[in-house]
Motif scaffolding. Structure first.
Motif, short mmCIF file in Angstrom:
data_model
loop_
_atom_site.label_atom_id
_atom_site.label_comp_id
_atom_site.label_asym_id
_atom_site.label_seq_id
_atom_site.Cartn_x
_atom_site.Cartn_y
_atom_site.Cartn_z
N UNK A 249 -7.60 -6.91 -0.79
CA UNK A 249 -7.85 -6.51 -2.48
C UNK A 249 -5.76 -6.01 -2.31
N UNK A 250 -4.80 -6.77 -1.49
CA UNK A 250 -4.09 -6.15 -1.60
C UNK A 250 -3.02 -8.04 -1.49
N UNK A 251 -2.23 -8.45 -2.52
CA UNK A 251 -1.21 -9.88 -2.42
C UNK A 251 -0.62 -9.59 -1.41
N UNK A 252 -0.08 -9.09 -0.94
CA UNK A 252 0.23 -9.42 0.41
C UNK A 252 -0.36 -10.02 1.84
N UNK B 129 -5.27 -5.36 -13.81
CA UNK B 129 -3.39 -4.79 -12.87
C UNK B 129 -2.71 -5.72 -12.76
N UNK B 130 -3.56 -6.23 -11.34
CA UNK B 130 -2.83 -6.84 -10.22
C UNK B 130 -3.01 -8.07 -9.74
N UNK B 131 -2.39 -8.85 -9.92
CA UNK B 131 -2.24 -10.65 -9.81
C UNK B 131 -2.54 -10.89 -8.06
N UNK B 132 -3.81 -10.30 -6.81
CA UNK B 132 -3.80 -10.37 -6.00
C UNK B 132 -4.57 -11.59 -5.36
N UNK B 133 -4.89 -12.73 -6.51
CA UNK B 133 -5.40 -13.74 -5.44
C UNK B 133 -3.67 -15.11 -5.33
N UNK B 134 -3.57 -15.84 -4.21
CA UNK B 134 -2.70 -16.09 -3.73
C UNK B 134 -2.99 -17.99 -4.22
#
Length: 136
Positions: A67-70, A45-50
């Motif tokens: 686990x969080x994008x921030x 669901x979420x693009x967490x890798x930066x």
């Protein structure tokens, strides 16, 4: 700068280093990627890798530690600053110094060092032997 949801001191430290090394947000290319590995539905669901690229020095950083994008955005910037410090000053980073220290501590002693330690132990045992009560 972005509020990463971390303590004020950490936020201030990263901002100060960006100013110190003259890193501008316009010099950064930031992309978000779906992470790989375990994580199930959240990964889908979420693009967490930066993915972070610093154009002037052509440094590329990919961070998917949290686990969080921030938090991953913060970590990527922190790693970027460490890489720039390493490139600019040609010195080992603090992290590298700690790793090197541990490796030195864990490596086996040389033959000469072993002999030196053995001699010191032998002298100590002789001293202790001389202190024993003499039984007649």
């Amino acid at each position: 700068m972005i509020n990463f949801g971390i303590s004020f001191s950490k936020q201030k430290a990263i901002e100060d280093k960006f100013i110190k090394y003259n890193i501008k947000d316009c010099d950064l290319v930031e992309k978000f990627i779906h992470s790989s590995g375990n994580g199930g539905q959240n990964l889908n669901k979420v693009a967490t890798c930066v993915y972070l690229r610093y154009i002037p020095l052509n440094i590329e950083i990919k961070c998917q530690k949290y686990r969080t994008q921030l938090l991953n955005r913060y970590m990527a910037r922190k790693i970027l600053v460490e890489e720039i410090e390493k490139n600019l000053f040609d010195k080992q980073s603090e992290k590298q110094k700690k790793i090197e220290k541990i490796r030195r501590q864990k490596r086996k002693r040389s033959k000469r060092a072993k002999e030196k330690v053995f001699k010191a132990k032998k002298l100590n045992s002789l001293k202790k032997k001389d202190r024993q009560k003499v039984i007649i």
